[in-house]
Design a protein around this motif. Sequence first.
Motif, mmCIF file in Angstrom:
data_model
loop_
_atom_site.group_PDB
_atom_site.id
_atom_site.type_symbol
_atom_site.label_atom_id
_atom_site.label_comp_id
_atom_site.label_asym_id
_atom_site.label_seq_id
_atom_site.Cartn_x
_atom_site.Cartn_y
_atom_site.Cartn_z
ATOM 1 N N CYS A 1 0.837 -1.197 0.000
ATOM 2 C CA CYS A 1 0.000 0.000 0.000
ATOM 3 C C CYS A 1 0.874 1.250 0.000
ATOM 4 O O CYS A 1 1.774 1.386 0.823
ATOM 5 N N GLY B 1 -0.696 4.306 -0.116
ATOM 6 C CA GLY B 1 -1.603 5.398 0.265
ATOM 7 C C GLY B 1 -0.919 6.316 1.267
ATOM 8 O O GLY B 1 0.163 6.007 1.776
ATOM 9 N N ALA C 1 -1.404 7.294 4.475
ATOM 10 C CA ALA C 1 -1.066 6.825 5.829
ATOM 11 C C ALA C 1 0.114 5.858 5.792
ATOM 12 O O ALA C 1 1.034 5.932 6.609
ATOM 13 N N CYS C 2 0.087 4.939 4.829
ATOM 14 C CA CYS C 2 1.170 3.956 4.723
ATOM 15 C C CYS C 2 2.473 4.632 4.289
ATOM 16 O O CYS C 2 3.551 4.311 4.797
ATOM 17 N N CYS D 1 -4.538 3.233 -1.313
ATOM 18 C CA CYS D 1 -5.072 2.827 -0.005
ATOM 19 C C CYS D 1 -5.985 1.610 -0.086
ATOM 20 O O CYS D 1 -6.930 1.565 -0.862
ATOM 21 N N ILE D 2 -5.696 0.609 0.745
ATOM 22 C CA ILE D 2 -6.524 -0.593 0.735
ATOM 23 C C ILE D 2 -7.501 -0.596 1.918
ATOM 24 O O ILE D 2 -8.107 -1.619 2.229
ATOM 25 N N GLY D 3 -7.614 0.545 2.584
ATOM 26 C CA GLY D 3 -8.655 0.710 3.598
ATOM 27 C C GLY D 3 -8.323 0.123 4.958
ATOM 28 O O GLY D 3 -9.220 -0.191 5.727
ATOM 29 N N ALA D 4 -7.059 -0.035 5.256
ATOM 30 C CA ALA D 4 -6.678 -0.536 6.576
ATOM 31 C C ALA D 4 -5.642 0.397 7.187
ATOM 32 O O ALA D 4 -4.664 -0.041 7.791
ATOM 33 N N CYS D 5 -5.897 1.703 7.026
ATOM 34 C CA CYS D 5 -4.908 2.719 7.414
ATOM 35 C C CYS D 5 -4.479 2.628 8.877
ATOM 36 O O CYS D 5 -3.353 2.983 9.218
HETATM 37 S S1 FES Z 1 -3.053 4.267 3.253
HETATM 38 FE FE1 FES Z 1 -2.458 2.204 3.367
HETATM 39 S S2 FES Z 1 -4.228 1.243 4.081
HETATM 40 FE FE2 FES Z 1 -4.840 3.289 3.827
#
Ligand code: FES
Length: 165
Positions: A88, A90, A92-93, A129-133
Motif C-alpha cells: 500500500c 496510500g 497513511a502507509c 489505499c486498501i482501507g486498513a490505514c
Molecule cells: S493508506 Fe495504506 S491502508 Fe490506507
Amino acid sequence: MSNAAETVQEEEIDLAAANEVIDKYMDMHGALMPVLQDVQEAYGYIPEPCVHLIAERLNVYTSQIYGVLTFYAQFHLEPRGRYIVRVCMGTACHVKGAGRIADTLKERLGIGHAETTEDLKFTAEYVACIGACGMAPVIMVNDGTYGSMTVQKMDEVIAKYKAMD
Ligand code: FES
C-alpha cells in the motif's frame, strides 16, 4: 510463414483451455469479454497466442482485443506470480514507511511495481489505499493482510510464502 520466436511461443502454450472457453461462448452476442475473463482465469493471464486464437475464432481484429485488454486493469498480458504482494502506497502507509517496505521487497526478491520473479512465484504491485490505514504500513499477499510492517516482518512474510508451494 511464422518466424522462429512466434513458433517457440505458440508451442509453449497449450491452447486447449482457450478453445474450450471459446466453444462455450462462441454463439453468444458480446462473447469477447466473457471469453477474455475465462481465458485469464484459465491461464492466470492472457497469453499472446490466445489473443490470436480468439481473434481468429470470434472473427475480431487483434487490435480490438488489445484495445480491450489495455483499457481494463483487470487483464494481464504477462504471466503473474502465484503470490501477488501488494504494497500500500496510500498516504497513511507512505507516512509510516511504505517506501522502506517496498525497498525491502525489491532487495529481497528483486521485484518492483508490476514485476514478477523469474520462478513465477511473486509479483509486486504498489497500490492505493486498501482501507486498513489504522494498521499502516500495510501489505497484502493474495487475500492475506499484514499490518504494522517492518523490515523484519517483511522478511518473515517473504520466508513464509517462499516455503509454500
Ligand atoms: S493508506 Fe495504506 S491502508 Fe490506507
